[in-house]
Design a protein around this motif. Sequence first.
Motif, short mmCIF file in Angstrom:
data_model
loop_
_atom_site.label_atom_id
_atom_site.label_comp_id
_atom_site.label_asym_id
_atom_site.label_seq_id
_atom_site.Cartn_x
_atom_site.Cartn_y
_atom_site.Cartn_z
N SER A 1 0.84 -1.20 0.00
CA SER A 1 0.00 0.00 0.00
C SER A 1 0.88 1.25 0.00
N ASN A 2 1.99 1.20 0.73
CA ASN A 2 2.95 2.30 0.75
C ASN A 2 3.56 2.51 -0.65
N ASP A 3 4.05 1.44 -1.24
CA ASP A 3 4.69 1.55 -2.55
C ASP A 3 3.71 2.02 -3.62
N GLY A 4 2.51 1.44 -3.61
CA GLY A 4 1.51 1.81 -4.62
C GLY A 4 1.05 3.25 -4.50
N GLU B 1 1.15 11.62 -10.17
CA GLU B 1 0.16 12.70 -10.26
C GLU B 1 0.74 14.05 -9.85
N GLY B 2 2.03 14.09 -9.52
CA GLY B 2 2.65 15.36 -9.13
C GLY B 2 2.18 15.86 -7.78
N ARG B 3 1.79 14.94 -6.87
CA ARG B 3 1.26 15.32 -5.56
C ARG B 3 2.13 14.77 -4.43
N LEU B 4 3.43 14.85 -4.60
CA LEU B 4 4.34 14.28 -3.60
C LEU B 4 4.09 14.87 -2.21
N LYS B 5 3.63 16.11 -2.17
CA LYS B 5 3.35 16.78 -0.89
C LYS B 5 2.23 16.08 -0.11
N ASP B 6 1.41 15.28 -0.81
CA ASP B 6 0.28 14.60 -0.17
C ASP B 6 0.63 13.20 0.32
N ILE B 7 1.87 12.78 0.16
CA ILE B 7 2.21 11.38 0.42
C ILE B 7 1.95 10.98 1.87
N PHE B 8 2.27 11.84 2.82
CA PHE B 8 2.05 11.52 4.23
C PHE B 8 0.57 11.26 4.49
N GLN B 9 -0.28 12.16 4.04
CA GLN B 9 -1.72 12.03 4.28
C GLN B 9 -2.29 10.79 3.61
N GLU B 10 -1.87 10.53 2.37
CA GLU B 10 -2.40 9.38 1.62
C GLU B 10 -2.04 8.06 2.31
N ILE B 11 -0.77 7.89 2.63
CA ILE B 11 -0.34 6.62 3.23
C ILE B 11 -0.87 6.51 4.66
N SER B 12 -0.84 7.59 5.39
CA SER B 12 -1.34 7.59 6.77
C SER B 12 -2.80 7.17 6.81
N VAL C 1 -4.54 5.29 4.67
CA VAL C 1 -4.70 3.86 4.37
C VAL C 1 -4.16 3.00 5.52
N TRP C 2 -2.97 3.32 6.03
CA TRP C 2 -2.39 2.54 7.12
C TRP C 2 -3.27 2.60 8.37
#
Length: 199
Positions: free
Chosen positions: A165-168, A176-187, A189-190
């Motif tokens: 889930s982290n890798d995907g 999508e050019g949204r690297l700034k959202d990575i914490f929120q997205e992974i957090s 789901v986890w």
Amino acid sequence: MESKEKIVQVAFNLFLTKGYRDISLREIVENVGLSKGAFYHYYKSKEELFTEVVERYVLNASDAIYDKLPKKNLKSFMTGYLSLLVKFIDQINISASGFGEKDSVTYYNLIFEAMRLLPEFKEKIHEVHKREREAWVEVIRNAKASGEIVTNFDDTHLAKLFICSNDGLGMHVILEGRLKDIFQEISSVWNGIYKLIEA
């Protein structure tokens, strides 16, 4: 900064933003501020330098994250991982600034170039992934033993669920050019997975 260290750091910045093929040895030497002779004192070729960059910033970077994390509590492990991931991304963005665009797929490009150019890379990244999986399995077993989580889910499969889930999600936000959202997205789901298994 010592010359060898500066060469590796500048080369990482250049490989990250422009790729291995589009960077000449002359360009690396000019950006470092050394002569070619001084460069050859440390490295025999651009490929040898690329190998060291990949070792440090791809292979060793993952191990460094997992080595720093607490392994007794799954929630603390997840939180610690995400915090270190954000710091790592910030370091990459700082490295890339001034050399090219940020928030792009360049880090993945570096990995794919390593797969193509370095015969031993696939085996080494396989070992990194194995250690990553083992770290998650250890944490999951500890969380089960302490009563933090309750699940009949196999430890290795649950570990793979967190990892994949982290890798995907990481790949999605980068593409999508949204690297700034990575914490929120992974957090998000986890935490959803965690709620399903917490005691």
